[in-house]
Scaffold this motif. Structure first.
Motif, short mmCIF file in Angstrom:
data_model
loop_
_atom_site.label_atom_id
_atom_site.label_comp_id
_atom_site.label_asym_id
_atom_site.label_seq_id
_atom_site.Cartn_x
_atom_site.Cartn_y
_atom_site.Cartn_z
N LEU A 140 0.14 0.44 -7.37
CA LEU A 140 1.41 0.26 -6.66
C LEU A 140 2.53 -0.08 -7.62
CD1 LEU A 140 0.18 -1.83 -3.57
CD2 LEU A 140 0.20 0.65 -3.86
N LYS A 141 3.75 0.21 -7.20
CA LYS A 141 4.92 0.04 -8.06
C LYS A 141 5.17 -1.43 -8.38
CE LYS A 141 8.74 0.99 -10.18
NZ LYS A 141 8.61 -0.27 -10.96
N ALA A 142 5.32 -1.70 -9.68
CA ALA A 142 5.56 -3.08 -10.13
C ALA A 142 6.87 -3.63 -9.56
CB ALA A 142 5.62 -3.12 -11.66
N ARG A 143 6.82 -4.91 -9.18
CA ARG A 143 8.00 -5.71 -8.81
C ARG A 143 8.71 -5.29 -7.53
NH1 ARG A 143 7.60 -5.70 -14.19
NH2 ARG A 143 8.74 -3.76 -14.44
N SER A 144 8.13 -4.40 -6.76
CA SER A 144 8.70 -4.07 -5.45
C SER A 144 8.40 -5.18 -4.45
CB SER A 144 8.08 -2.76 -4.96
OG SER A 144 8.06 -2.71 -3.55
N PRO A 145 9.31 -5.47 -3.52
CA PRO A 145 9.02 -6.48 -2.50
C PRO A 145 7.90 -6.07 -1.54
CG PRO A 145 11.08 -5.35 -2.02
CD PRO A 145 10.65 -4.89 -3.38
N SER A 146 7.53 -4.79 -1.56
CA SER A 146 6.34 -4.35 -0.83
C SER A 146 5.14 -4.21 -1.77
CB SER A 146 6.58 -2.98 -0.17
OG SER A 146 7.45 -3.08 0.90
N CYS A 147 5.36 -3.50 -2.88
CA CYS A 147 4.24 -3.01 -3.68
C CYS A 147 3.92 -3.86 -4.91
CB CYS A 147 4.53 -1.58 -4.13
SG CYS A 147 4.58 -0.39 -2.76
N GLY A 148 4.82 -4.69 -5.38
CA GLY A 148 4.62 -5.41 -6.63
C GLY A 148 3.36 -6.27 -6.60
N ARG A 208 4.06 6.04 -3.14
CA ARG A 208 4.62 7.41 -3.16
C ARG A 208 5.68 7.58 -4.23
NH1 ARG A 208 6.77 9.07 2.53
NH2 ARG A 208 7.65 10.71 1.23
N CYS A 209 6.46 6.54 -4.51
CA CYS A 209 7.53 6.70 -5.51
C CYS A 209 6.96 6.92 -6.90
CB CYS A 209 8.48 5.51 -5.49
SG CYS A 209 7.69 3.93 -5.89
N LEU A 210 5.70 6.53 -7.15
CA LEU A 210 5.07 6.77 -8.44
C LEU A 210 4.58 8.21 -8.57
CD1 LEU A 210 2.97 3.50 -8.94
CD2 LEU A 210 5.21 4.08 -9.91
N LEU A 217 1.26 6.43 -0.09
CA LEU A 217 1.94 5.67 0.97
C LEU A 217 3.19 5.02 0.39
CD1 LEU A 217 1.81 4.51 3.94
CD2 LEU A 217 0.95 2.41 2.88
N CYS A 218 4.29 5.10 1.12
CA CYS A 218 5.44 4.23 0.87
C CYS A 218 5.49 3.26 2.04
CB CYS A 218 6.75 5.01 0.80
SG CYS A 218 8.17 3.89 0.70
N PRO A 219 5.10 2.03 1.85
CA PRO A 219 5.04 1.10 2.98
C PRO A 219 6.38 0.91 3.68
CG PRO A 219 3.87 0.20 1.08
CD PRO A 219 4.58 1.42 0.60
N GLU A 220 7.46 0.93 2.93
CA GLU A 220 8.76 0.67 3.57
C GLU A 220 9.18 1.84 4.46
OE1 GLU A 220 11.49 -0.76 0.50
OE2 GLU A 220 9.91 -2.09 -0.21
N VAL A 221 8.95 3.06 3.99
CA VAL A 221 9.25 4.22 4.82
C VAL A 221 8.27 4.28 6.00
CG1 VAL A 221 9.26 6.74 4.86
CG2 VAL A 221 10.36 5.52 2.97
N ARG A 267 10.89 10.87 -3.73
CA ARG A 267 12.15 10.12 -3.78
C ARG A 267 12.29 9.22 -2.56
NH1 ARG A 267 15.25 12.36 -7.80
NH2 ARG A 267 17.14 11.51 -6.93
N VAL A 268 11.48 8.17 -2.56
CA VAL A 268 11.46 7.24 -1.42
C VAL A 268 11.95 5.85 -1.80
CG1 VAL A 268 9.67 8.43 -0.09
CG2 VAL A 268 8.99 6.81 -1.87
N ARG A 269 12.35 5.67 -3.06
CA ARG A 269 12.87 4.35 -3.45
C ARG A 269 14.09 3.99 -2.61
NH1 ARG A 269 13.06 1.71 -8.73
NH2 ARG A 269 15.28 1.58 -8.24
FE1 SF4 Z 1 7.83 2.77 -3.93
FE2 SF4 Z 1 6.53 0.90 -2.60
FE3 SF4 Z 1 9.19 0.83 -2.73
FE4 SF4 Z 1 8.00 2.71 -1.29
S1 SF4 Z 1 7.92 0.52 -0.89
S2 SF4 Z 1 9.68 3.03 -2.71
S3 SF4 Z 1 6.18 3.12 -2.47
S4 SF4 Z 1 7.77 0.60 -4.42
#
Ligand code: SF4
Length: 170
Positions: free
Chosen positions: A105-113, A8-10, A40-44, A14-16
């Motif tokens: 999915l967003k690069a380098r996120s602990p969920s999405c990277g 979703r942040c891509l 989807l924002c997995p963390e939210v 504004r869910v970062r």
């Molecule tokens: Fe973006 Fe994924 Fe982090 Fe949610 S969990 S803010 S979708 S990188």
């Protein structure tokens, strides 16, 4: 038509963790117009608020979290593993629901990277790795790309649709 799971942040939402977002990305705008995107924002989705404390995985391997070997910890030391795993499971449910075979999915996120992660020291050090959701999707056979691989994602979509006899518009 192939649907695509997208962070979703891509999509400018504004869910970062810091309340920010990314984009716009022309390709994602096109996919949205085509009705392909499942956001989807997995963390939210896993129940975390926005903004929230940044979180990392020691060593950056989301698969080890899935296997119960490591927690996801915030910079304050709070264990947020359950929320991260719940978000990954929601991603997997969407994949099953929509027949998804591709994720962006967003690069380098602990969920999405998907290729790299931070090393768990909250010092900006990157290591080869992946987030918890990316790891679960990969295990399920979903091809996971990041916003730094838009061309590769587009090609993968074209190949999938060519194999199905539908058009990706390339
Ligand atoms: Fe973006 Fe994924 Fe982090 Fe949610 S969990 S803010 S979708 S990188």
């Amino acid at each position: 038509m192939q649907k695509i799971l997208v962070s979703r942040c891509l999509l400018g939402q504004r869910v970062r963790y810091d309340g920010g977002a990314h984009g716009p990305f022309t390709l994602l705008e096109r996919w949205q117009q085509e009705g392909r995107i499942v956001p989807l924002c997995p963390e939210v989705a896993g129940g975390l608020p926005t903004p929230r404390a940044p979180a990392e995985i020691a060593g950056g391997q989301g698969a080890q979290v899935l296997d119960g070997h490591l927690p996801v910890l915030t910079v304050d030391g709070e264990d947020v593993t359950a929320a991260f795993v719940e978000g990954a499971e929601q991603a997997l449910a969407l994949v099953a629901q929509h027949g998804i075979r591709l994720a962006l999915l967003k690069a380098r996120s602990p969920s999405c990277g998907n290729l790299e992660a931070y090393d768990g020291t909250f010092s900006g050090v990157r290591v080869p790795g992946e987030g918890v959701t990316a790891a679960l999707l990969r295990r399920a056979g979903v091809q996971v790309f990041s916003e730094e691989q838009l061309e590769q994602a587009l090609l993968a979509l074209a190949e999938l649709e060519a194999s199905e006899g539908t058009s990706a518009g390339v």
